[in-house]
Scaffold this motif. Sequence first.
Motif, PDB file in Angstrom:
ATOM      1  N   ASP A   1       0.887  -1.322   0.019  1.00 24.94           N
ATOM      2  CA  ASP A   1       0.011  -0.164   0.078  1.00 24.94           C
ATOM      3  C   ASP A   1       0.671   1.194   0.062  1.00 24.94           C
ATOM      4  O   ASP A   1       0.336   2.186  -0.777  1.00 24.94           O
ATOM      5  N   SER A   2       1.812   1.126   0.738  1.00 27.26           N
ATOM      6  CA  SER A   2       2.794   2.448   0.844  1.00 27.26           C
ATOM      7  C   SER A   2       4.026   2.386  -0.191  1.00 27.26           C
ATOM      8  O   SER A   2       4.811   3.286   0.108  1.00 27.26           O
ATOM      9  N   ASN A   3       3.920   1.279  -0.958  1.00 32.01           N
ATOM     10  CA  ASN A   3       5.166   1.160  -1.780  1.00 32.01           C
ATOM     11  C   ASN A   3       6.588   1.407  -1.184  1.00 32.01           C
ATOM     12  O   ASN A   3       7.510   2.162  -1.422  1.00 32.01           O
ATOM     13  N   ILE A   4       6.642   0.538  -0.062  1.00 35.63           N
ATOM     14  CA  ILE A   4       7.735   0.674   1.014  1.00 35.63           C
ATOM     15  C   ILE A   4       8.722  -0.196   0.331  1.00 35.63           C
ATOM     16  O   ILE A   4       8.776  -1.439   0.026  1.00 35.63           O
ATOM     17  N   LYS A   5      10.076   0.287   0.181  1.00 40.32           N
ATOM     18  CA  LYS A   5      11.409  -0.496  -0.203  1.00 40.32           C
ATOM     19  C   LYS A   5      12.444  -0.325   0.644  1.00 40.32           C
ATOM     20  O   LYS A   5      12.581   0.981   1.100  1.00 40.32           O
ATOM     21  N   SER A   6      13.355  -1.215   0.586  1.00 37.96           N
ATOM     22  CA  SER A   6      14.675  -1.031   1.442  1.00 37.96           C
ATOM     23  C   SER A   6      15.475   0.239   0.602  1.00 37.96           C
ATOM     24  O   SER A   6      15.224   0.098  -0.579  1.00 37.96           O
ATOM     25  N   TYR A   7      16.324   0.816   1.371  1.00 44.81           N
ATOM     26  CA  TYR A   7      17.230   1.809   0.602  1.00 44.81           C
ATOM     27  C   TYR A   7      18.318   1.989   1.358  1.00 44.81           C
ATOM     28  O   TYR A   7      18.682   1.359   2.356  1.00 44.81           O
ATOM     29  N   TYR A   8      19.407   2.207   0.758  1.00 42.59           N
ATOM     30  CA  TYR A   8      20.741   2.363   1.452  1.00 42.59           C
ATOM     31  C   TYR A   8      21.566   3.717   0.725  1.00 42.59           C
ATOM     32  O   TYR A   8      21.071   4.019  -0.352  1.00 42.59           O
ATOM     33  N   ARG A   9      22.214   4.377   1.351  1.00 46.69           N
ATOM     34  CA  ARG A   9      22.586   5.721   0.912  1.00 46.69           C
ATOM     35  C   ARG A   9      23.884   6.101   1.648  1.00 46.69           C
ATOM     36  O   ARG A   9      24.095   6.028   2.877  1.00 46.69           O
ATOM     37  N   TYR A  10      25.065   6.415   0.667  1.00 43.88           N
ATOM     38  CA  TYR A  10      26.204   6.782   1.262  1.00 43.88           C
ATOM     39  C   TYR A  10      26.456   8.127   1.846  1.00 43.88           C
ATOM     40  O   TYR A  10      25.747   9.127   1.044  1.00 43.88           O
ATOM     41  N   ASP A  11      26.862   8.261   2.904  1.00 46.24           N
ATOM     42  CA  ASP A  11      26.986   9.707   3.478  1.00 46.24           C
ATOM     43  C   ASP A  11      28.431  10.240   3.333  1.00 46.24           C
ATOM     44  O   ASP A  11      29.145   9.606   4.169  1.00 46.24           O
ATOM     45  N   LYS A  12      28.745  10.790   2.322  1.00 45.26           N
ATOM     46  CA  LYS A  12      30.208  11.105   2.188  1.00 45.26           C
ATOM     47  C   LYS A  12      30.938  11.993   3.174  1.00 45.26           C
ATOM     48  O   LYS A  12      31.967  11.647   3.419  1.00 45.26           O
ATOM     49  N   ASN A  13      30.239  12.881   3.771  1.00 50.04           N
ATOM     50  CA  ASN A  13      30.786  13.598   4.948  1.00 50.04           C
ATOM     51  C   ASN A  13      31.088  12.818   6.162  1.00 50.04           C
ATOM     52  O   ASN A  13      32.127  13.207   6.705  1.00 50.04           O
ATOM     53  N   ASN A  14      30.259  11.744   6.380  1.00 52.15           N
ATOM     54  CA  ASN A  14      30.604  10.910   7.583  1.00 52.15           C
ATOM     55  C   ASN A  14      31.279   9.780   7.075  1.00 52.15           C
ATOM     56  O   ASN A  14      31.311   8.959   8.169  1.00 52.15           O
ATOM     57  N   ASN A  15      31.450   9.813   5.671  1.00 57.64           N
ATOM     58  CA  ASN A  15      31.880   8.115   5.520  1.00 57.64           C
ATOM     59  C   ASN A  15      31.311   7.056   6.323  1.00 57.64           C
ATOM     60  O   ASN A  15      31.753   6.135   6.766  1.00 57.64           O
ATOM     61  N   ARG A  16      30.019   7.237   5.974  1.00 57.67           N
ATOM     62  CA  ARG A  16      29.161   5.924   6.405  1.00 57.67           C
ATOM     63  C   ARG A  16      27.970   5.676   5.510  1.00 57.67           C
ATOM     64  O   ARG A  16      27.414   6.589   4.916  1.00 57.67           O
ATOM     65  N   LEU A  17      27.771   4.424   5.594  1.00 62.10           N
ATOM     66  CA  LEU A  17      26.861   3.944   4.741  1.00 62.10           C
ATOM     67  C   LEU A  17      25.203   3.743   5.567  1.00 62.10           C
ATOM     68  O   LEU A  17      25.440   2.739   6.741  1.00 62.10           O
ATOM     69  N   ASN A  18      24.145   4.374   5.176  1.00 66.50           N
ATOM     70  CA  ASN A  18      22.974   4.044   5.929  1.00 66.50           C
ATOM     71  C   ASN A  18      22.289   3.278   5.246  1.00 66.50           C
ATOM     72  O   ASN A  18      21.812   3.272   4.200  1.00 66.50           O
ATOM     73  N   MET A  19      21.509   2.408   6.142  1.00 67.88           N
ATOM     74  CA  MET A  19      20.911   1.304   5.259  1.00 67.88           C
ATOM     75  C   MET A  19      19.531   1.324   6.003  1.00 67.88           C
ATOM     76  O   MET A  19      19.456   1.264   7.428  1.00 67.88           O
ATOM     77  N   ASP A  20      18.302   1.221   5.442  1.00 69.24           N
ATOM     78  CA  ASP A  20      16.940   1.063   5.880  1.00 69.24           C
ATOM     79  C   ASP A  20      16.467  -0.191   5.011  1.00 69.24           C
ATOM     80  O   ASP A  20      16.148   0.000   4.054  1.00 69.24           O
TER      81      ASP A  20
END
Length: 149
Positions: free
Chosen positions: A69-88
Amino acid sequence: MFLIITYDVRWGGTKSLNDKLVHSVSCVCDYMQNYEWQQTVNNRIRKNSENQIVLAIVIRLFNTKMIADSNIKSYYRYDKNNNRLNMDIIFNLDKYIELSEKDIIKNISNDLYEYLSIILPKYSNRLIDFNIPVFLLALNEKLKGIISD
């Protein structure tokens, strides 16, 4: 520490099922976020032992209807400023409903490892000072022990 992990569990239909799901995913998160394990692994996967979070993970257990219903998907995004990979990461809680708590923990662990083993190598050139292959080997060994602990 190089890893933080948390979770979000939506309503599974009954209080006892929700309690079982929450406890199971909490167990996996706590197991991975263990400070002593991270300190041990940190020395093998990083040259610089700086206490910097490299992986920020949220595991979400949603039912099929909510995902569709909400078209929810996993995502991941690299944060260059913090050298961090954020994953949902979105897992379908319907997959775990009929399982025992032990099997839920095992399956969430396996599903999480599988997801990470697909996504993390894509960022091997971006995650500075983080040896992804060595981390995945260490994580695999750690998660194999989750049921026996």
